[in-house]
Enzyme design. Structure first.
Site, PDB file in Angstrom:
ATOM      1  N   ASP A  81      46.402  36.527  29.661  1.00 49.37           N
ATOM      2  CA  ASP A  81      46.951  36.903  30.963  1.00 49.37           C
ATOM      3  C   ASP A  81      48.367  37.447  30.778  1.00 49.37           C
ATOM      4  OD1 ASP A  81      47.004  37.083  33.778  1.00 49.37           O
ATOM      5  OD2 ASP A  81      47.935  35.108  33.956  1.00 49.37           O
ATOM      6  N   HIS A 181      53.964  35.272  42.185  1.00 46.49           N
ATOM      7  CA  HIS A 181      53.626  34.171  41.287  1.00 46.49           C
ATOM      8  C   HIS A 181      54.486  32.962  41.617  1.00 46.49           C
ATOM      9  CE1 HIS A 181      52.229  37.565  38.584  1.00 46.49           C
ATOM     10  NE2 HIS A 181      51.174  36.788  38.666  1.00 46.49           N
ATOM     11  N   GLY A 182      53.842  31.811  41.771  1.00 46.28           N
ATOM     12  CA  GLY A 182      54.564  30.583  42.068  1.00 46.28           C
ATOM     13  C   GLY A 182      54.350  30.157  43.509  1.00 46.28           C
ATOM     14  N   GLY A 210      48.772  35.883  41.814  1.00 46.29           N
ATOM     15  CA  GLY A 210      49.585  35.107  42.742  1.00 46.29           C
ATOM     16  C   GLY A 210      48.754  34.374  43.774  1.00 46.29           C
ATOM     17  N   ASN A 231      43.319  34.670  40.861  1.00 44.10           N
ATOM     18  CA  ASN A 231      44.066  33.936  39.842  1.00 44.10           C
ATOM     19  C   ASN A 231      44.808  32.748  40.446  1.00 44.10           C
ATOM     20  OD1 ASN A 231      43.270  36.074  38.245  1.00 44.10           O
ATOM     21  ND2 ASN A 231      45.313  36.506  37.445  1.00 44.10           N
ATOM     22  N   VAL A 232      44.736  31.617  39.750  1.00 45.62           N
ATOM     23  CA  VAL A 232      45.441  30.399  40.161  1.00 45.62           C
ATOM     24  C   VAL A 232      46.124  29.819  38.924  1.00 45.62           C
ATOM     25  CG1 VAL A 232      45.230  28.079  41.108  1.00 45.62           C
ATOM     26  CG2 VAL A 232      43.797  29.933  42.008  1.00 45.62           C
ATOM     27  N   THR A 234      49.957  28.191  39.219  1.00 48.72           N
ATOM     28  CA  THR A 234      50.925  27.162  39.591  1.00 48.72           C
ATOM     29  C   THR A 234      50.255  25.910  40.133  1.00 48.72           C
ATOM     30  OG1 THR A 234      52.551  28.891  40.082  1.00 48.72           O
ATOM     31  CG2 THR A 234      52.965  26.703  40.982  1.00 48.72           C
TER      32      THR A 234
END
Length: 283
Positions: A81, A181-182, A210, A231-232, A234
């Site tokens: 990634d 992201h986050g 994100g 996508n996961v 955090t």
């Protein structure tokens, strides 16, 4: 069961669900993702970021992902990634990764195209899949939440996306539509109309980066528009932390049991995301 990512995403695109993709960071996170995917009979993508590959080393990162994939019967892709260089992509492929994401989104479009095309040529010669990004998905440091203009990011251009797909031959595209992201204090404001325009402009699977911190309703809407991979990252970190904290609150200190507690917490998060993606029973 290790497979190229493209095989999973094309089926999801045809049948209208998304394949959940989770970042792993160590042994319990990798195992938790794979074991829960098998339990729910869901295809899954195990991802490790370029930053974590640098931290772990290519061989160790590959071993964690491949061992988890080979331990289950459901189809699993192991993906680099946000790889930044051709050399890193080549090293990960040589170590056994089944797919790579090359991130040239901070480059000029010409340089991004050239880098991505080189990675595609290398990966496709080996029967593997490539994802790339256009625009710039934010990170927490890019954003000041609570203000009227919460953040300004470089969003994707649909016409540019069509040319990029055509000129690179990628298997999946991550278009920047306002995700970050986050975890954020406020849910990011996404441009769903822009996503619709990208969906109309290209025919390959689309990817949402994100995904942590978005509401379930938002993610389901994005999938309905035509996103095939969510996508996961955090939220996996948070689950791992919470599992450890719950165990250490008992004042015990056995590393094996602490890892089992973290694994169980990760599995709970993975199961929920599988439900949101609609991928249960699709293995």
């Amino acid at each position: 069961m290790l497979v190229p990512m493209g095989d999973l995403l094309r089926r999801g695109q045809r049948e209208g669900y998304a394949v959940p993709a989770f970042n792993f960071y160590n042994h319990p996170t990798a195992q938790g993702i794979a074991f829960e995917a098998e339990s729910r009979e869901s295809p899954v993508i195990l991802m490790v970021s370029g930053r974590y590959v640098d931290f772990m080393g290519v061989r160790h990162a590959a071993a964690l992902g491949l061992q988890a994939a080979e331990a289950v019967r459901t189809p699993v892709a192991v993906l680099l990634d946000h790889g930044a260089t051709l050399e890193l992509a080549e090293d990960c492929i040589a170590a056994g990764f089944s797919s790579v994401m090359i991130d040239g989104s901070r480059l000029t479009i010409a340089d991004n195209t050239a880098l991505t095309r080189a990675v595609v040529e290398f990966a496709h010669a080996r029967g593997l899949s490539v994802e790339a990004e256009l625009g710039a998905v934010g990170v927490i440091d890019d954003a000041v939440y609570g203000a009227e203009d919460a953040f300004k990011l470089t969003l994707v251009d649909p016409d540019q996306a069509a040319a990029f797909v055509r000129n690179t031959g990628i298997d999946a595209l991550a278009p920047a539509i306002g995700t970050v992201h986050g975890l954020t204090k406020l849910e990011p404001r996404l441009d769903l109309r822009l996503l619709e325009r990208v969906r109309q402009a290209v025919d390959i699977p689309l990817v949402l980066h994100g995904g942590s911190g978005l509401s379930d309703e938002t993610v389901r809407t994005i999938i309905a528009i035509g996103v095939s991979k969510v996508n996961v990252g955090t939220e996996i970190k948070v689950a791992w932390r919470d599992g450890l904290q719950e165990y250490f609150a008992t004042e015990k200190y056995e590393p094996r049991l602490a890892s089992e507690a973290a694994l169980a917490a990760v599995r709970k998060t993975v199961s929920h995301k599988i439900d949101v993606a609609g991928s249960a029973g699709k293995a």
